[in-house]
Design an enzyme around this catalytic site. Structure first.
Site, PDB file in Angstrom:
ATOM      1  N   ASP A   1       0.825  -1.204   0.000  1.00 48.57           N
ATOM      2  CA  ASP A   1       0.000   0.000   0.000  1.00 48.57           C
ATOM      3  C   ASP A   1       0.864   1.261   0.000  1.00 48.57           C
ATOM      4  O   ASP A   1       1.963   1.273   0.555  1.00 48.57           O
ATOM      5  CB  ASP A   1      -0.912   0.031   1.238  1.00 48.57           C
ATOM      6  CG  ASP A   1      -1.916  -1.113   1.230  1.00 48.57           C
ATOM      7  OD1 ASP A   1      -2.195  -1.635   0.145  1.00 48.57           O
ATOM      8  OD2 ASP A   1      -2.416  -1.457   2.319  1.00 48.57           O
TER       9      ASP A   1
ATOM     10  N   TYR B   1      -8.797   2.165  -3.209  1.00 47.80           N
ATOM     11  CA  TYR B   1      -8.139   1.987  -1.913  1.00 47.80           C
ATOM     12  C   TYR B   1      -8.884   2.737  -0.807  1.00 47.80           C
ATOM     13  O   TYR B   1      -9.262   3.896  -0.972  1.00 47.80           O
ATOM     14  CB  TYR B   1      -6.699   2.477  -2.001  1.00 47.80           C
ATOM     15  CG  TYR B   1      -5.855   2.113  -0.806  1.00 47.80           C
ATOM     16  CD1 TYR B   1      -5.720   0.790  -0.412  1.00 47.80           C
ATOM     17  CD2 TYR B   1      -5.206   3.099  -0.071  1.00 47.80           C
ATOM     18  CE1 TYR B   1      -4.939   0.452   0.676  1.00 47.80           C
ATOM     19  CE2 TYR B   1      -4.417   2.768   1.015  1.00 47.80           C
ATOM     20  CZ  TYR B   1      -4.290   1.444   1.400  1.00 47.80           C
ATOM     21  OH  TYR B   1      -3.527   1.100   2.485  1.00 47.80           O
TER      22      TYR B   1
END
Length: 881
Positions: free
Chosen positions: A82, A305
């Site tokens: 991420d 996300y």
């Protein structure tokens, strides 16, 4: 992973690191030569640049071995964690452990779609070491703060308590709100309501003025019950007299009709924080549960996300939202120009988009309903609606306010009524944001439709009724409003809000009453200790400033080591944690755990919970238990007196123990309700016989052992049990503890399950492990116990979960996928199922996990096996050359 593999093709091998592979070392992993240094205490070399000692977890070792195997035949390594501090740190730790000899590239993507993955491969970057420094600084900061300050809370408040950089500030917020409620003084006021009728149409009105002077409303009083401005306060008798006079008059004249146009604009698309808030308001999801569901939607490729501070949408997302709005609601549904939203947070992760449906053409909730479970569909629907609405036109409305006057026995009484009509619904066709409860809501009139009226119209007044009101304190925080408060004060970051709330609930600092968060007396003690001795560390502005500093490190504007030195050792601008700890002085634990309840008693928090310490007037005191479900603001002096004066409940006989015929009674004791086995009454001593004088001559004295009176057997009730409802069978089960679960086949040591002062636990020799609930004491199997012992003793089980789902519909407990001694397994804390060979945790959905647990329960417990240890001859270890 399967989706990403499919998008990349056969030329790539996609593997998961499953979170962090390394973390600060546990005490058992610290080399002997470092035990007496700062590394031995914190796993951090404070004297040498705050250098952390990292070790690979057991799961991390397996991951690293698997990744090294894959690297042998690789041409390059793409790190795709991420794009935030944690993700960047995970990538750095992987590099440190793998030491790859092939080129390394960092790829990032914000949605799992083919275009996004291919674009990420074509646009790689270098590892951002400033982000890594920020994550490492945060980890070291939390270790230093948490370990040192928690040590003080454990010694002065109680075992099991802790302090933390953000959890303590969050706990203080909830406690401060309860303090406001406890100090609040309610004020009463009255008004008059009536129905005004124009022909067949009627509407509700409320008295607003008397002879031109405004009537009191709840917002006109402060928290001490005093008026903040000059208004008319009606008493009950005055309100009733006035209502009677108005009823007798029976009509009122319209003196004013005012119409005002207005517009409402849509809210921006979701950030992490606003998603958590709205999921709480509209779907009754906890912050943690909402983020778990969002994670699944992201992994399945349905949303972008879900950890982001940005309200921005990409050009393709804006186009998709506008196109869908026009298709569903017509050409006028969108404004001429696309909307853009500005983020007020200077630290927003603008590299990310807002949370939205993935792709360049949004899938409607109806089109994906078959592929999603119930909660996934509900959250996707919320995200989809919010995103589409964010690009739609303003809503237009007109609010009309009518004033009516009536002569009530010489007093001019003015009534008002308002009604709003939407002339163009705009974005409201798709979505309307929820709202948190606020003080003053009771004073707001319900929206209604008003008939067409003109000044001079005479209307009938009927159903005239005096209404009494009392002001109310600020509502308690809900998860949604606490998330909002944390964000507004800059405490923590949106990606951490769910875990913050989870921690303070699990620590028993806060409990949920419906949606409201109620602080415990334990929280009051912890917060008082921190406020009096660590004031800076729980100061909201100071806590927010720490977050700003961490963001500055992430931007490369501050240096990690210099910042940590100032925080720990101090400077001209900051006292320093070490200085605070070295100059604490004496802390009165009894005082810290005490709260005066008027002049009636003192509330104290002890090892077994809260109780009232009541003076008897002769220098002695007596103990009165406080009900566990009584909120702090409900323990008024009047309530305390009620508890003190309540008759002491007598012992309730449950029945006889069939093994010895003794009565078993349930009692209410100093430390809560408990069971006692009543011993038979001792026989009267026999009379001393008359003896001859010669026999009374002095003899050699023989020391006799003092015979202690036998003590009755006792057992505490579980927290889930009530003294009013417990039965004999349950009592006998409690007396049977500790329960032998089975024998460890490797060590031949019995494993027992029992309850203790700090909760339920397993014991195997001198090795004990905590259980998650008291019910496990009677239900846990040997297989489950061995699985618990196979895990590292000090591992954070919730944090080590590979995957988390919502609660199992049968057990009501959250389902997790964990990594155990025999591989990954599905568990709800009571039933464990190993994931079959050929499947990975990524293959397990919520529905599959539920079915696996149901199948395991249907089979029943595994048959007990008798294991005979084989005798082996150990070869001597080879000598080192």
């Amino acid at each position: 992973m399967k989706s990403i593999q499919g998008y990349l093709g056969d030329g790539y091998e996609v593997l998961s690191s499953v979170g962090h592979i390394r973390d600060l070392a546990d005490k058992k992993d610290i080399p002997a030569e470092l035990k007496k240094t700062s590394v031995g205490k914190y796993s951090i070399d404070i004297e040498n640049g705050f250098t952390p000692l990292y070790v690979e977890s057991e799961r991390g070792k397996k991951t690293v071995a698997e990744l090294k195997r894959a690297l042998k035949n690789a041409d390059e390594l793409l790190l795709a964690t991420d794009e935030d501090r944690e993700g960047e740190a995970i990538a750095w730790h992987l590099l440190e452990a793998l030491k790859p000899k092939v080129p390394v590239k960092r790829m990032v993507f914000h949605e799992i779609t083919k275009d996004a993955i291919r674009a990420a491969v074509d646009n790689t970057r270098e590892l951002d070491l400033a982000l890594v420094d920020a994550q490492e600084t945060r980890r070291i900061l939390d270790r230093l703060y948490g370990w040192d300050v928690s040590d003080v809370t454990r010694r002065k408040v109680g075992q099991g308590t802790s302090a933390g950089r953000v959890q303590s500030a969050a706990t203080r917020l909830v406690v401060d709100r309860e303090r406001e409620r406890m100090a609040f003084v309610s004020a009463s006021y009255w008004d008059v309501e009536a129905l005004a009728a124009a022909g067949a149409e009627s509407f509700a009105t409320r008295l607003a003025r008397l002879d031109g002077a405004p009537l009191a409303r709840g917002t006109d009083f402060d928290d001490a019950g005093e008026l903040k401005k000059a208004v008319v306060v009606l008493l009950e008798s005055q309100a009733r007299e006035l209502a009677a006079a108005i009823e007798a008059r029976g009509e009122a004249t319209v003196t004013a009709v005012e119409a005002k146009p207005g517009t409402r604009s849509p809210k921006p698309p979701f950030t992490t924080s606003t998603l958590q808030q709205e999921a709480g308001r509209k779907l009754s999801m906890s912050a943690k549960h909402a983020m778990g569901v969002a994670q699944r939607l992201y992994e399945k490729g349905y949303i972008t996300y879900m950890r982001t501070d940005s309200t921005a949408l990409s050009t393709q997302a804006v186009t998709a939202a506008r196109t869908q709005a026009v298709a569903l609601y017509g050409d006028k549904a969108v404004p001429a120009n696309p909307r853009s939203y500005r983020n007020n947070s200077k630290n927003a992760q603008e590299a990310h988009e807002a949370i939205r449906p993935s792709g360049d053409a949004f899938r409607t909730p109806a089109s994906v309903s078959a592929a999603l479970d119930r909660d996934e569909l509900r959250l996707y629907d919320l995200i989809w609606k919010r995103t589409v609405a964010s690009q739609m036109s303003d809503a237009k409305y007109e609010t009309t306010t009518v004033t009516l006057e009536v002569d009530a026995a010489g007093t001019t009484a003015s009534f008002t009524a308002s009604g709003t009509v939407y002339t163009f619904k705009g974005f409201l066709e798709a979505y309307e944001e929820g709202r948190d409860e606020k003080r003053g809501d009771a004073d707001k009139a319900d929206d209604q439709s008003l008939p067409s009226l003109a000044v001079g119209d005479v209307l009938d007044l009927r159903d005239v009724e005096p209404k009494g009101h009392a002001t109310s304190p600020k509502p308690r925080y809900t998860e949604a409003s606490l998330v909002k408060a944390l964000e507004e004060k800059g405490i923590g970051r949106p990606s951490t809000f769910a875990s913050i709330i989870d921690v303070i609930i699990n620590r028993d600092y806060v409990s949920k009453r419906g949606q409201a968060l109620v602080p415990s007396w334990l929280a009051f003690s912890v917060v008082r200790l921190l406020e009096e001795h660590f004031a800076d560390l729980v100061d909201y502005d100071f806590t927010a400033a720490l977050e700003d500093d961490l963001d500055a490190i992430a931007r490369g504007e501050q240096q990690r080591v210099a910042w940590l030195k100032e925080f720990y050792f101090g400077s001209e601008n900051h006292v320093g944690l070490r200085h605070i700890l070295d100059n604490l002085g004496e802390i009165d634990a009894r005082e810290i755990n005490s709260t005066k309840i008027g002049e009636v008693a003192t509330l104290r928090f002890g090892r077994y919970g809260p109780y009232l310490d009541v003076p008897n007037g002769d220098g002695t005191t007596r103990i009165v238990n406080v009900p566990s479900d009584l909120a702090p603001d409900e323990l008024t002096p009047e309530k305390a007196r009620e508890l003190i004066d309540a008759p002491i409940a007598g012992d309730r006989v449950l029945g006889q123990n069939p093994d010895n015929g003794r009565d078993i009674v349930v009692k209410d004791g100093r430390f809560g309700p408990y069971l006692e086995e009543v011993l038979p009454a001792e026989p009267e001593p026999e009379p001393t016989p008359v003896v001859d004088a010669a026999e009374t001559a002095p003899k050699k004295r023989v020391a006799k052992k003092k015979v202690e009176a036998p003590k009755p057997r006792r057992a505490s009730l579980f927290k889930s049990m009530s003294p009013e409802t417990i039965d004999l069978d349950t009592a006998l089960k409690l007396f049977s503890l500790p329960r032998t679960v089975g024998v460890d086949p490797e060590t031949e040591t019995p494993i027992t399950a029992q309850n203790g002062p700090y909760g339920p636990y397993l014991k195997k020799g001198t090795d004990s492990r905590s259980l998650t609930g008291e019910d496990q004491i009677f239900d846990i199997t040997l297989e489950q116990a061995l699985e618990i012992y196979a895990q590292p003793k000090y591992a954070n089980r919730a944090a080590s979960s590979l995957k988390e789902f919502e609660a199992d519909p049968v057990s009501g407990k959250p389902i997790r996928i964990k990594d155990g001694r025999f591989g990954a397994y599905v568990t709800d804390g009571a039933t464990n199922v190993t994931i079959p060979k050929g499947q990975t945790p990524d293959d397990i959905t919520f529905e599959v996990a539920v079915q696996m647990l149901a199948d395991k329960r249907a089979k029943g417990p595994a048959p007990k096996r008798t294991t005979r240890r084989a005798t082996t001859t150990r070869k001597p270890a080879a000598k080192k050359k």
